[in-house]
Scaffold this motif. Structure first.
Motif, PDB file in Angstrom:
ATOM      1  N   VAL A 159      -4.393  -0.598  -6.574  1.00 41.88           N
ATOM      2  CA  VAL A 159      -3.558  -0.202  -5.430  1.00 41.88           C
ATOM      3  C   VAL A 159      -3.125  -1.428  -4.630  1.00 41.88           C
ATOM      4  O   VAL A 159      -1.966  -1.519  -4.191  1.00 41.88           O
ATOM      5  N   ILE A 160      -4.023  -2.375  -4.452  1.00 44.30           N
ATOM      6  CA  ILE A 160      -3.704  -3.591  -3.682  1.00 44.30           C
ATOM      7  C   ILE A 160      -2.595  -4.377  -4.367  1.00 44.30           C
ATOM      8  O   ILE A 160      -1.596  -4.758  -3.737  1.00 44.30           O
ATOM      9  N   GLY A 163       0.642  -2.551  -4.205  1.00 45.26           N
ATOM     10  CA  GLY A 163       1.181  -2.627  -2.851  1.00 45.26           C
ATOM     11  C   GLY A 163       1.904  -3.930  -2.593  1.00 45.26           C
ATOM     12  O   GLY A 163       3.000  -3.948  -2.005  1.00 45.26           O
ATOM     13  N   TYR A 164       1.317  -5.030  -3.034  1.00 39.22           N
ATOM     14  CA  TYR A 164       1.985  -6.323  -2.895  1.00 39.22           C
ATOM     15  C   TYR A 164       3.297  -6.344  -3.676  1.00 39.22           C
ATOM     16  O   TYR A 164       4.317  -6.855  -3.195  1.00 39.22           O
ATOM     17  N   ALA A 167       5.887  -4.183  -1.789  1.00 37.15           N
ATOM     18  CA  ALA A 167       6.269  -4.766  -0.500  1.00 37.15           C
ATOM     19  C   ALA A 167       7.163  -5.990  -0.654  1.00 37.15           C
ATOM     20  O   ALA A 167       8.092  -6.196   0.142  1.00 37.15           O
TER      21      ALA A 167
END
Length: 207
Positions: A159-160, A163-164, A167
């Protein structure tokens, strides 16, 4: 089985460790800004699989064996440092070009493999896993608790990175990269070089 509070502690510690600026996060940000969302997500998937591998190593108790094996640890640090320097060289070459070119890493298999190898070549990942898991797992947690905590962190890692990728692949972020490509690539090259040299130096440090 670990309690909810213990799992929350593990998840919070892992989030800080995985989301903090480092070679992996810098790489997925750079990839997403330069090549777009799909390339960034595929690269992040490779990072996630590499991170999950070290999680399994730590959960199986092999992390302590690796930490005690000076020769294996030194070899991995040298390999990881060399790979970071190679990434630094690639970013420096991009910064030196007067015009942007379509990055080869946009090819999905290559993007995945580069992300995978970046985290596989980072022996510090297994020590981070060991530290995070030890925060919330006690002697009575059992194998089920280790599996649950490790699985939770694996999902969180994916997820991290996703997300990056999302974004920094927005139109605004890619527009910033297009306008300041040479400066951004030069900064990324410097960060990779510093990380690579630091990892190589640690390989020769007194154990």
């Amino acid at each position: 089985m670990p309690e909810i509070a213990n799992l929350a502690t593990i998840a919070a510690a892992f989030f800080v460790a995985a989301a903090s600026p480092g070679p992996a996060t810098i790489a997925v940000i750079s990839q997403s800004m330069s090549a777009g969302r799909r390339a960034g997500l595929v690269f992040g998937l490779g990072l996630s699989v590499g991170l999950a591998f070290w999680g399994l190593v730590a959960a199986a108790g092999m992390g302590a064996i690796l930490q005690a094996s000076t020769g294996a640890l030194t070899a991995m640090k040298l390999l990881g440092g060399a790979y970071l320097l190679w990434l630094a060289y690639g970013s420096a070459r991009s910064a030196a070009r007067p015009r942007a070119v379509t990055p080869e890493i946009t090819k999905r298999p290559r993007a995945f493999l580069r992300g995978l190898f970046l985290n596989l070549s980072n022996p510090k990942a297994v020590f981070a896993w060991m530290a995070v898991l030890s925060l919330g797992l006690g002697d009575g947690s059992g194998a089920g608790g280790v599996v649950l905590a490790t699985g939770l962190c694996m999902v969180l890692g994916g997820v991290i990175y996703a997300g990056y990728a999302v974004a920094f692949s927005t139109r605004g972020a890619m527009g910033v990269y297009a306008r300041a490509r040479r400066g951004i690539d030069g900064l990324v090259a410097g960060l990779f070089a510093v990380a690579g040299i630091g990892l190589i130096r640690s390989a020769f440090a007194r154990q």
